[in-house]
Design an enzyme around this catalytic site. Structure first.
Site, PDB file in Angstrom:
ATOM      1  CB  SER A  20     -37.772  16.190 -42.839  1.00  0.00           C
ATOM      2  OG  SER A  20     -37.276  16.138 -41.534  1.00  0.00           O
ATOM      3  NE  ARG A  24     -34.986  12.937 -45.485  1.00  0.00           N
ATOM      4  CZ  ARG A  24     -34.392  13.309 -44.466  1.00  0.00           C
ATOM      5  NH1 ARG A  24     -34.917  14.647 -44.208  1.00  0.00           N
ATOM      6  NH2 ARG A  24     -34.179  12.756 -43.511  1.00  0.00           N
ATOM      7  NE  ARG A 118     -26.786  19.789 -34.546  1.00  0.00           N
ATOM      8  CZ  ARG A 118     -27.894  19.691 -35.460  1.00  0.00           C
ATOM      9  NH1 ARG A 118     -28.482  20.488 -36.120  1.00  0.00           N
ATOM     10  NH2 ARG A 118     -28.878  18.660 -35.146  1.00  0.00           N
ATOM     11  CG  ASP A 305     -37.077  17.312 -34.619  1.00  0.00           C
ATOM     12  OD1 ASP A 305     -35.964  16.844 -34.021  1.00  0.00           O
ATOM     13  OD2 ASP A 305     -37.149  17.545 -35.773  1.00  0.00           O
ATOM     14  CE  LYS A 332     -32.042  15.893 -32.543  1.00  0.00           C
ATOM     15  NZ  LYS A 332     -31.786  15.397 -33.941  1.00  0.00           N
ATOM     16  NE  ARG A 336     -33.996  21.488 -30.344  1.00  0.00           N
ATOM     17  CZ  ARG A 336     -34.303  21.089 -31.544  1.00  0.00           C
ATOM     18  NH1 ARG A 336     -34.764  19.916 -31.783  1.00  0.00           N
ATOM     19  NH2 ARG A 336     -34.244  21.982 -32.384  1.00  0.00           N
TER      20      ARG A 336
END
Ligand code: S3P
Length: 420
Positions: A20, A24, A118, A305, A332, A336
């Protein structure tokens, strides 16, 4: 991949940099003034897809080992000659959309077989409310230039860091005050990093306020090791008898490390030695006799996660485990919620899927079976550990999906395993 029951795992393991924060760092570095240096960048398919997309948008970057240097473009990106392919990276696509809605050129964003399924309405809705011209319920997303964006006050309908971050990135380019209110908080790396890059962002309780139109300044980002990568080993060492591992410099942001609290709640043996920055630390984990637990609300989101690993640990724990508030798992890299239950049940687990979680009865010995990751990196790695504690042989199809976030996962695991 053929997996046979394993021995204990022992030793010290440095897991790769945080996914993550790596995404970023690239995105904020690209739109800042001056140079940004990312240390301990995650070199994996997801983050490299975001890097390539930004290079196609005219952002020069150089790489030396795990250090990336970005020449910031101060929000002046250039039109890509071709559609931007974010491959499997939902974070890359949704956050980049938040940047591109404010740019004076058109863009198309697309991805692989998983990403094009998604949901994107979750970002299209708030960005459209800001005046953006963005369309697509699923990728490809088309973004057309608009004269200006307007600030909004947005109440998050779901807990999602990707949605929140897309709005923040659009808001940074929008003069005026945008507010975002979260009922349940999602990971806050964007908020923390925007401040580090000099952006005008404040957080008070559940409300984030962004004042747009100010410049961001390039900076040096020391990326901690990825808690979600470490979590596979926390789970494996907890359930494989006689295991003991040391995992240094792991990121310990509260909004990311719910799995630590869950494992402790389940009687896991984990010690935390915080680094002086208090944001990262060394984790020491030993095999333990786990017990079932109830996980809901903020704790579920803080371990989002890692929920497939909670399910695997619960199959080995005494008593029942109930996970609720996890309906986001349907959206996801795979569904999941469904696939964790069906694949682990195929190996002998007792997991009932509910509308927003699981009811798991343990302990159940697992046995080898033919299982598939369905291209989902986190399922591939969780199923590998399941195969290591199962009797007989497990055949795992699409194991290579692990390269999305952790290319060396299998070799790291094999290195730690005691040779018999
Ligand atoms: C991520 C946010 C999470 C998480 C994903 C990475 C991010 O998704 O599942 O793996 O880096 O912003 P949400 O948008 O559901 O919070």
């Amino acid at each position: 991949m053929k997996i046979v029951r394993g021995n204990s795992i022992k030793g010290t393991l440095t897991v790769p940099g945080d996914k993550s924060i790596s995404h970023r760092g690239l995105l904020l570095g690209a739109v800042s003034r001056g140079e940004t240096v990312l240390e301990n960048f995650l070199l994996a398919d997801d983050t490299l897809a975001t890097k390539t997309a930004l290079e196609s948008l005219g952002v020069p970057m150089t790489q030396k080992g795990r250090t990336i240097t970005i020449s910031g473009q101060d929000w002046q990106l250039t039109k890509s000659k071709h559609p931007l392919d974010l491959k499997n990276a939902g974070t890359g696509l949704r956050l980049l959309a938040g940047i591109l809605v404010g740019q004076p050129f058109s863009s198309q964003l697309t991805g692989d077989r998983s990403l094009i399924k998604r949901p994107m309405k979750r970002i299209v809705d708030p960005l459209s409310q800001m005046g953006a011209n963005i369309t697509g319920d699923t990728p490809p997303l088309t973004i057309l230039p608009v004269k200006s964006l307007q600030p909004i006050d947005y109440l998050m309908p779901i807990a999602s860091a990707q949605v929140k971050s897309a709005i923040i990135l659009a808001a940074l380019q929008t003069p005026g005050k945008t507010t975002i209110t979260e009922k349940i908080k999602s990971r806050n790396h964007t908020e923390e990093m925007v401040k580090q890059f000099g952006g005008d962002l404040t957080v008070e309780d559940q409300k984030i306020t962004v004042v747009g139109g100010n410049k961001l300044s390039g900076t040096r980002v020391k990326i901690p090791n990825d808690f979600s990568a470490a979590a596979f080993f926390l789970c494996a060492a907890s359930v494989i008898p006689q295991s003991q591992l040391v995992l240094p410099n792991v990121g310990l942001s509260k909004r990311r490390s719910g799995f630590l609290r869950i494992l402790k709640q389940m009687n896991g043996l984990i010690e935390i030695e915080q680094n002086s920055d208090k944001l990262s630390g060394t984790l020491i984990v030993k095999a333990s006799h786990l017990k079932g637990s109830h996980i809901s609300g903020q704790l579920t989101v803080d371990a989002l996660d890692e929920l497939p690993l909670v399910a695997l640990a619960a199959t080995q724990a005494q008593g029942s485990t109930i996970v609720s508030g996890a309906s986001e798992l349907k959206h996801k890299e795979s569904n999941r919620l469904h696939l964790v239950a069906t694949t682990l049940n195929k190996m002998g687990a007792q997991i009932t899927e509910t509308s927003d979680g699981w009811q798991i009865t343990g302990p159940t010995p697992l046995h080898g079976a033919e299982v598939d990751s369905y291209g989902d990196h986190r399922l591939a790695m969780m199923l590998f550990i399941a195969g290591k504690i199962a009797t007989g042989i497990t055949h795992l199809t699409n194991s290579e999906a692990a390269t999305v976030s952790y290319p060396d996962f299998f070799s790291d695991f094999n290195r730690l395993e005691e040779k018999s």
